[in-house]
Design a protein around this motif. Structure first.
Motif, mmCIF file in Angstrom:
data_model
loop_
_atom_site.group_PDB
_atom_site.id
_atom_site.type_symbol
_atom_site.label_atom_id
_atom_site.label_comp_id
_atom_site.label_asym_id
_atom_site.label_seq_id
_atom_site.Cartn_x
_atom_site.Cartn_y
_atom_site.Cartn_z
ATOM 1 N N LEU A 184 0.846 -1.208 0.000
ATOM 2 C CA LEU A 184 0.000 0.000 0.000
ATOM 3 C C LEU A 184 0.876 1.250 0.000
ATOM 4 O O LEU A 184 0.619 2.190 -0.753
ATOM 5 N N TYR A 185 1.910 1.263 0.819
ATOM 6 C CA TYR A 185 2.841 2.400 0.851
ATOM 7 C C TYR A 185 3.447 2.647 -0.526
ATOM 8 O O TYR A 185 3.527 3.789 -0.986
ATOM 9 N N ARG A 186 3.896 1.581 -1.194
ATOM 10 C CA ARG A 186 4.511 1.739 -2.518
ATOM 11 C C ARG A 186 3.522 2.324 -3.528
ATOM 12 O O ARG A 186 3.898 3.166 -4.350
ATOM 13 N N ILE A 187 2.286 1.890 -3.483
ATOM 14 C CA ILE A 187 1.290 2.394 -4.421
ATOM 15 C C ILE A 187 0.998 3.864 -4.145
ATOM 16 O O ILE A 187 0.972 4.692 -5.056
ATOM 17 N N VAL A 188 0.801 4.214 -2.884
ATOM 18 C CA VAL A 188 0.522 5.619 -2.537
ATOM 19 C C VAL A 188 1.720 6.494 -2.884
ATOM 20 O O VAL A 188 1.555 7.593 -3.440
ATOM 21 N N ARG A 189 2.916 6.034 -2.579
ATOM 22 C CA ARG A 189 4.124 6.808 -2.915
ATOM 23 C C ARG A 189 4.217 7.055 -4.421
ATOM 24 O O ARG A 189 4.550 8.148 -4.875
ATOM 25 N N GLY A 190 3.921 6.037 -5.205
ATOM 26 C CA GLY A 190 3.931 6.193 -6.656
ATOM 27 C C GLY A 190 2.869 7.160 -7.141
ATOM 28 O O GLY A 190 3.110 7.976 -8.030
ATOM 29 N N MET A 191 1.685 7.092 -6.536
ATOM 30 C CA MET A 191 0.596 7.989 -6.932
ATOM 31 C C MET A 191 0.953 9.449 -6.629
ATOM 32 O O MET A 191 0.651 10.348 -7.432
ATOM 33 N N VAL A 192 1.595 9.684 -5.512
ATOM 34 C CA VAL A 192 2.009 11.044 -5.148
ATOM 35 C C VAL A 192 3.008 11.568 -6.177
ATOM 36 O O VAL A 192 2.896 12.707 -6.641
ATOM 37 N N ALA A 193 3.983 10.754 -6.545
ATOM 38 C CA ALA A 193 4.970 11.162 -7.547
ATOM 39 C C ALA A 193 4.304 11.383 -8.902
ATOM 40 O O ALA A 193 4.617 12.348 -9.604
ATOM 41 N N MET A 194 3.385 10.511 -9.287
ATOM 42 C CA MET A 194 2.681 10.661 -10.566
ATOM 43 C C MET A 194 1.893 11.974 -10.586
ATOM 44 O O MET A 194 1.906 12.695 -11.580
#
Length: 131
Positions: free
Chosen positions: A113-123
């Motif tokens: 979940l952390y990895r997905i949220v981190r990626g979404m923030v960067a995107m």
């Protein structure tokens, strides 16, 4: 190479870049549904959603090559691969001892979940995501 070095790619028009970004958001949202459901007790995410997102990422990654979005496709693929490996490696804990298995899978799910949220923030910030 910084994030700014790979934003402009000759031969890529704005429509193609926006299309890649749209596919990236679709994939992130599918991953997010699976990741949130994995953390919420008794929620059963569909492996089909994860597979659809993974296929999107595998198919579109080459199209994103050389852009800041390439890192997002690779990020999601690696996230799924590592989570899958970790789930398989810790499966014996479930079979032998319930509590350690539950703890291990909970930690893996939170990490995913952390990895997905981190990626979404960067995107959302139009930035490449880096390990």
């Amino acid at each position: 190479m910084s994030d700014r070095d790979i934003i402009d790619v000759p031969g890529r028009d704005a429509a193609q870049m926006e299309g890649l970004k749209a596919w990236g958001w679709v994939s992130y949202l599918l991953h997010l549904v699976v990741a949130v459901a994995a953390v919420v007790p008794s929620a059963q995410p569909s492996i089909v959603l994860l597979l659809i997102a993974l296929v999107i990422d595998l198919v579109k990654r080459d199209e994103a090559r050389g852009t800041w979005q390439e890192s997002h496709f690779s990020w999601r693929i690696r996230s799924v691969a590592w989570a899958g490996i970790l789930y398989v490696v810790t499966l014996p804990l479930w079979l032998l001892f319930f509590v350690p298995g539950w703890i291990a899978w909970s930690l893996i799910s939170i990490w995913f979940l952390y990895r997905i949220v981190r990626g979404m923030v960067a995107m959302n910030a139009h930035r490449a995501v880096m390990d």
